[in-house]
Design a protein around this motif. Structure first.
Motif, short mmCIF file in Angstrom:
data_model
loop_
_atom_site.label_atom_id
_atom_site.label_comp_id
_atom_site.label_asym_id
_atom_site.label_seq_id
_atom_site.Cartn_x
_atom_site.Cartn_y
_atom_site.Cartn_z
N PRO A 1 0.80 -1.22 0.00
CA PRO A 1 0.00 0.00 0.00
C PRO A 1 0.84 1.28 0.00
O PRO A 1 0.34 2.35 -0.29
N ILE A 2 2.13 1.13 0.34
CA ILE A 2 3.09 2.23 0.31
C ILE A 2 4.40 1.66 -0.19
O ILE A 2 4.54 0.43 -0.29
N PRO A 3 5.38 2.48 -0.55
CA PRO A 3 6.66 1.92 -1.01
C PRO A 3 7.24 0.96 0.02
O PRO A 3 7.38 1.29 1.19
N GLY A 4 7.52 -0.25 -0.43
CA GLY A 4 8.00 -1.26 0.50
C GLY A 4 8.34 -2.55 -0.21
O GLY A 4 8.85 -2.55 -1.33
N LEU A 5 7.97 -3.65 0.42
CA LEU A 5 8.34 -4.96 -0.10
C LEU A 5 7.38 -5.50 -1.14
O LEU A 5 7.72 -6.42 -1.88
N GLY A 6 6.16 -4.95 -1.19
CA GLY A 6 5.14 -5.55 -2.04
C GLY A 6 4.69 -6.89 -1.48
O GLY A 6 4.13 -7.72 -2.20
N ARG A 7 4.92 -7.10 -0.20
CA ARG A 7 4.58 -8.36 0.46
C ARG A 7 3.73 -8.06 1.70
O ARG A 7 3.66 -6.91 2.16
N PRO A 8 3.11 -9.07 2.29
CA PRO A 8 2.22 -8.82 3.43
C PRO A 8 2.94 -8.57 4.75
O PRO A 8 2.31 -8.19 5.73
N ASP A 9 4.26 -8.80 4.80
CA ASP A 9 5.01 -8.58 6.03
C ASP A 9 4.97 -7.11 6.44
O ASP A 9 4.93 -6.21 5.59
N THR A 10 5.01 -6.86 7.74
CA THR A 10 5.02 -5.50 8.26
C THR A 10 6.25 -5.32 9.15
O THR A 10 6.93 -6.30 9.48
N PRO A 11 6.56 -4.10 9.57
CA PRO A 11 7.68 -3.90 10.49
C PRO A 11 7.50 -4.58 11.85
O PRO A 11 8.46 -4.74 12.58
N ASP B 1 6.98 -7.86 13.82
CA ASP B 1 7.20 -9.29 13.59
C ASP B 1 5.89 -10.06 13.80
O ASP B 1 5.14 -9.81 14.75
N ARG B 2 5.59 -10.99 12.88
CA ARG B 2 4.43 -11.89 12.94
C ARG B 2 3.10 -11.16 12.82
O ARG B 2 2.06 -11.67 13.23
N LEU B 3 3.11 -9.98 12.23
CA LEU B 3 1.89 -9.25 11.89
C LEU B 3 1.86 -9.08 10.38
O LEU B 3 2.83 -8.59 9.78
N TYR B 4 0.74 -9.44 9.74
CA TYR B 4 0.67 -9.48 8.29
C TYR B 4 -0.60 -8.78 7.80
O TYR B 4 -1.67 -8.95 8.38
N LEU B 5 -0.44 -8.01 6.72
CA LEU B 5 -1.57 -7.34 6.08
C LEU B 5 -2.18 -8.30 5.07
O LEU B 5 -1.52 -8.72 4.12
N ALA B 6 -3.45 -8.65 5.26
CA ALA B 6 -4.10 -9.68 4.45
C ALA B 6 -5.29 -9.14 3.67
O ALA B 6 -6.11 -9.92 3.20
#
Length: 530
Positions: free
Chosen positions: A466-476, A478-483
């Motif tokens: 949703p913003i410049p980053g990994l393009g993956r569901p991982d977040t800063p 740990d063990r929290l994911y955008l789904a």
């Protein structure tokens, strides 16, 4: 005082289809899963109900599912669903009464496009043959984590360097330019451009062409099917599958906070004061701003990430009408009555004007409508000889809309249908209107009536979503994911964001490999957000 509830391996926030896909995949891996849904029922934007009149079933939000039918994510879940099709896929009805028709029968589509310009039937066939030569690995690439290594390599082998470069160029083309390069008449061009406007992109916007191409070619190849008995059947199938594997659903329990200890998500706190422990992961099927700003808070986030969220762009607002029609819709062109979906109100230039009004925060005087004839696609939706229909259009995104403004726009929408189907208004038995505020009230994730989880513009796709980053569901954290659909690959009912989040959670949990995975994610995040 908070009350600690018995923990699960994973807590999933939100029972939209992405949250349910993620929960199912984790349950398949042997995890115990709890899904917490803020509203009284599951499904998010994949729900059905009796909105208009007895005997008429309406899909509350989404309806036709070409991406869901094609999705390898949903296919692997082997859901108990019966998919059905309208006789024709979609028609784009021009202001002068001509219609460009896309059918699963290639000859029918070719004949329709040929009416607009000699040779356009063959040109459509050539475009379709190019599509079928790469559709398998391309579809696989769309619904896997970014970058799509294995399917991407399979696609590259099929395209080779020259083809890959041309596909990259196609991905950036505006819909108008793509149509002008491929076709001579307006029919094929406007059919693809209308498909592009299922997103919030204009025909002049970079990247709109590939959306139109994708939806039109899926329509040609597999159609735009619907679940027999309503969209809710898809949600119900996901819930049944999850519960059969021991997953637990809880409704009417909005999450207020993600619980974090030492930089790691360890559970959530709900509005009733209960804490739900998550031993392995928390997955959030909510919009990105809601997750990061409301449920996590800037204490746990890099300042640059919080700053980037100020530039997160929503897609436009939506207004929708559902009708119970006492007969079939009396189209001036009877062939249009065979299409499951009808685009109407504008030609190609009108699509540009419509999008321009939205960009300028103006209400379009002539709205572009997407109209669904649900009984035409699925006879169970209303009594024989009648139609359960809907249409929607977009409005500029604003803080609020008055009832009078919505009523005026609904009148414009119905007048547009009446021009192409004289007598339509007299045939309507009952109707229901959903304003942008109604969308959000029914489903908090549809904030302000936005139905895509954020703009489909190129600047908010792939590693920029949703913003410049990994393009993956991982977040800063740990063990929290955008789904949610705020994550790659974005909006649509296909399960991609939920699947990617579940895959990331499983990868993080794999012992030494999981620690290496997290170290790589952390290092990349530090580089991006420092």
């Amino acid at each position: 005082m908070s009350v600690l509830r018995a923990g699960s391996d994973a807590v999933v926030i939100g029972a939209g289809h992405n949250g349910l896909v993620a929960a199912n995949l984790l349950a398949d891996a042997g995890w115990s899963v709890t899904v917490l849904e803020a509203t009284a029922q599951p499904g998010g934007a994949v729900r059905s109900g009796n909105l208009t009149a007895p005997g008429y079933l309406s899909d509350l939000f989404s309806a036709f599912y070409p991406l869901g039918y094609a999705s390898p994510v949903l296919e692997k879940l082997d859901l108990d669903l019966d998919w059905v099709h309208a006789p024709e896929v979609f028609a784009h009805l021009l202001p002068d009464g001509r219609a460009a028709m896309v059918s699963r029968d290639l000859a029918t589509t070719m004949a329709s496009m040929e009416q607009f310009a000699p040779g356009d039937g063959d040109r459509w066939k050539a475009v379709y043959e190019q599509w079928t030569s790469i559709s398998g690995p391309l579809i696989e690439s769309l619904f896997t984590p970014f970058p799509p290594v294995r399917p991407g390599l399979a696609l590259l082998r099929r395209l080779r360097t020259a083809g890959a470069l041309r596909l990259a160029r196609l991905a950036m083309l505006p819909a108008r330019e793509l149509g002008a390069q491929w076709f001579r008449g307006e029919g094929a061009s406007v059919a693809m451009a209308g498909c592009a406007l299922h997103t919030d992109l204009s025909p002049e916007q970079a990247g709109s062409g590939i959306y139109g191409w994708l939806l039109a070619m899926l329509g040609q190849q597999i159609g735009w099917p619907v679940p027999r008995g309503g969209a809710q059947r898809l949600t119900d199938a996901l819930v049944r599958r999850l519960e059969a594997r021991g997953g637990r659903m809880a409704y009417g329990v909005p999450v207020e906070r993600v619980l974090i200890a030492r930089g790691r998500a360890v559970g959530v706190r709900t509005a009733d004061g209960h804490d739900h422990r998550a031993r392995r992961a928390v997955l959030a099927d909510v919009p990105a701003p809601a997750l990061f700003l409301d449920l996590v808070g800037d204490r746990w986030l890099p300042p640059r990430l919080v700053e980037d969220l100020d530039h997160f762009r929503w897609d436009g607002a939506t207004v929708k009408i559902d009708w119970a029609v006492g007969s079939k819709i009396p189209w001036s062109d009877p062939a249009v009555g065979r299409a499951g979906t009808v685009h109407l109100g504008t030609d190609l230039d009108g699509l540009t004007r419509y999008a321009g009004h939205l960009a300028l925060d103006e209400v379009p005087a002539q709205p572009f409508l997407l109209l669904g004839q649900m009984t035409t696609a699925d006879p169970t939706r209303s009594p024989a000889g009648t139609e359960s229909a809907w249409c929607y259009t977009h409005l500029p995104r604003r803080a609020s809309w008055s009832a009078g403004e919505i009523d005026e726009h609904v009148a414009r929408m119905e007048a547009t249908v009446e021009r192409h189907a004289p007598g339509f208004g007299r045939s309507v038995v009952a109707r229901n209107v959903m304003s942008p505020a109604d969308f959000e009230q029914a489903n908090p994730s549809l904030a302000g009536g936005s139905i895509g989880g954020g703009t489909s513009a190129a600047f908010q796709q792939l590693f920029l979503r949703p913003i410049p980053g990994l393009g993956r569901p991982d977040t800063p954290v740990d063990r929290l994911y955008l789904a949610s659909s705020s994550a790659h690959p974005g909006g649509g009912v296909h399960g991609g964001p939920g699947s990617n989040a579940a895959r990331a959670a499983l990868a993080r949990d794999r012992g030494v490999g999981g620690r290496a995975y997290r170290a790589a994610v952390s290092a990349t995040n530090r580089a991006i957000y420092r």
